[in-house]
Design a protein around this motif. Structure first.
Motif, PDB file in Angstrom:
ATOM      1  N   LYS A 196      -3.810   9.749  -3.435  1.00  0.00           N
ATOM      2  CA  LYS A 196      -4.084   8.766  -4.112  1.00  0.00           C
ATOM      3  C   LYS A 196      -3.591   7.552  -2.974  1.00  0.00           C
ATOM      4  O   LYS A 196      -2.431   7.345  -2.638  1.00  0.00           O
ATOM      5  N   ILE A 197      -4.615   6.569  -3.019  1.00  0.00           N
ATOM      6  CA  ILE A 197      -4.073   5.302  -2.059  1.00  0.00           C
ATOM      7  C   ILE A 197      -4.116   4.358  -2.905  1.00  0.00           C
ATOM      8  O   ILE A 197      -5.004   3.924  -3.978  1.00  0.00           O
ATOM      9  N   ILE A 198      -2.970   3.600  -3.314  1.00  0.00           N
ATOM     10  CA  ILE A 198      -2.371   2.680  -4.308  1.00  0.00           C
ATOM     11  C   ILE A 198      -2.248   1.360  -3.689  1.00  0.00           C
ATOM     12  O   ILE A 198      -1.356   1.293  -2.716  1.00  0.00           O
ATOM     13  N   MET A 199      -2.758   0.220  -4.064  1.00  0.00           N
ATOM     14  CA  MET A 199      -2.215  -1.051  -3.684  1.00  0.00           C
ATOM     15  C   MET A 199      -1.823  -1.831  -4.744  1.00  0.00           C
ATOM     16  O   MET A 199      -2.480  -1.894  -5.958  1.00  0.00           O
TER      17      MET A 199
ATOM     18  N   CYS B 209      -1.493  -0.710   6.579  1.00  0.00           N
ATOM     19  CA  CYS B 209      -2.199   0.191   7.572  1.00  0.00           C
ATOM     20  C   CYS B 209      -1.408   1.352   7.832  1.00  0.00           C
ATOM     21  O   CYS B 209      -1.818   2.609   7.995  1.00  0.00           O
ATOM     22  N   GLU B 210      -0.234   1.202   8.436  1.00  0.00           N
ATOM     23  CA  GLU B 210       0.722   2.049   9.003  1.00  0.00           C
ATOM     24  C   GLU B 210       0.788   3.076   8.118  1.00  0.00           C
ATOM     25  O   GLU B 210       1.227   4.417   8.511  1.00  0.00           O
ATOM     26  N   LYS B 211       1.078   2.739   6.896  1.00  0.00           N
ATOM     27  CA  LYS B 211       1.399   3.711   5.649  1.00  0.00           C
ATOM     28  C   LYS B 211       0.203   4.706   5.730  1.00  0.00           C
ATOM     29  O   LYS B 211       0.411   6.102   5.290  1.00  0.00           O
ATOM     30  N   LEU B 212      -1.037   4.473   5.945  1.00  0.00           N
ATOM     31  CA  LEU B 212      -2.034   5.369   5.936  1.00  0.00           C
ATOM     32  C   LEU B 212      -2.164   6.350   6.914  1.00  0.00           C
ATOM     33  O   LEU B 212      -2.941   7.380   7.008  1.00  0.00           O
TER      34      LEU B 212
ATOM     35  N   LEU C  60       0.958  -1.094  -0.118  1.00  0.00           N
ATOM     36  CA  LEU C  60       0.095  -0.051  -0.071  1.00  0.00           C
ATOM     37  C   LEU C  60       0.811   1.192   0.031  1.00  0.00           C
ATOM     38  O   LEU C  60       1.893   1.257   0.887  1.00  0.00           O
ATOM     39  N   SER C  61       0.642   2.128  -0.888  1.00  0.00           N
ATOM     40  CA  SER C  61       1.475   3.349  -1.165  1.00  0.00           C
ATOM     41  C   SER C  61       0.397   4.498  -1.089  1.00  0.00           C
ATOM     42  O   SER C  61      -0.665   4.610  -1.374  1.00  0.00           O
ATOM     43  N   LEU C  62       1.132   5.757  -1.079  1.00  0.00           N
ATOM     44  CA  LEU C  62       0.478   7.028  -1.339  1.00  0.00           C
ATOM     45  C   LEU C  62       0.890   7.705  -2.435  1.00  0.00           C
ATOM     46  O   LEU C  62       1.998   7.892  -2.590  1.00  0.00           O
ATOM     47  N   ASN C  63       0.075   8.003  -3.505  1.00  0.00           N
ATOM     48  CA  ASN C  63       0.669   8.860  -4.495  1.00  0.00           C
ATOM     49  C   ASN C  63       1.102   8.289  -5.758  1.00  0.00           C
ATOM     50  O   ASN C  63       0.994   8.286  -6.908  1.00  0.00           O
ATOM     51  N   GLU C  64       2.220   7.287  -5.368  1.00  0.00           N
ATOM     52  CA  GLU C  64       3.101   6.614  -6.308  1.00  0.00           C
ATOM     53  C   GLU C  64       3.072   5.059  -6.241  1.00  0.00           C
ATOM     54  O   GLU C  64       2.934   4.732  -4.917  1.00  0.00           O
ATOM     55  N   PRO C  65       2.756   4.203  -6.994  1.00  0.00           N
ATOM     56  CA  PRO C  65       2.913   2.607  -6.810  1.00  0.00           C
ATOM     57  C   PRO C  65       4.177   2.208  -6.571  1.00  0.00           C
ATOM     58  O   PRO C  65       5.248   2.828  -6.761  1.00  0.00           O
ATOM     59  N   ASP C  66       3.908   1.217  -5.464  1.00  0.00           N
ATOM     60  CA  ASP C  66       5.067   0.549  -4.925  1.00  0.00           C
ATOM     61  C   ASP C  66       5.093  -0.725  -5.576  1.00  0.00           C
ATOM     62  O   ASP C  66       4.571  -1.789  -5.354  1.00  0.00           O
TER      63      ASP C  66
END
Length: 127
Positions: free
Chosen positions: A87-90, A76-79, A50-56
């Motif tokens: 953007k929330i990206i999985m 969940c910690e990254k949230l 799970l990452s924010l704004n850019e895909p991991d």
């Protein structure tokens, strides 16, 4: 006694509420994706990111998590860093994740992403 409307306070409260709902939904979706991922060694389950704004798109062959608990908690910690507008990206870069998604495993014949997307669409009032 006159009450004064403060747009700034209303806006902040609304953004906070929407952000909380987005984070809660992302936590639920992450958990469902991980739990629906078939397990032989736990590698595919352990490589949900799970990452924010850019895909991991990282993949770690040694990152097995058969129970999924570590992976869900890591996501969940990254949230905690989520702010409105993010953007929330999985993602899952396990080399054989596409095969698992296509239903080759009897553990999850409907895949993971497609099963979650189907459930969300059925529950959504906007679809």
């Amino acid at each position: 006694m006159k009450k004064h409307f403060s747009f700034g306070n209303w806006r902040e409260a609304t953004l906070h509420h929407i952000s909380r709902r987005a984070v809660n939904a992302a936590q639920d979706i992450m958990a469902e994706l991980v739990e629906r991922t078939p397990v032989r060694t736990g590698t595919a389950r352990g490589n949900w990111n799970l990452s924010l704004n850019e895909p991991d798109r990282t993949f770690d062959a040694g990152h097995a998590d058969a129970s999924g608990t570590v992976t869900i908690n890591r996501g969940c910690e990254k949230l905690n860093d989520f702010v409105p507008g993010d953007k929330i990206i999985m993602t899952n870069a396990t080399p054989y994740i596409g095969l698992l998604e296509s239903g080759v495993s009897r553990q999850s014949p409907g895949g993971m992403v497609s099963a979650v997307a189907t459930r969300l669409a059925a529950e959504s009032e906007f679809v």
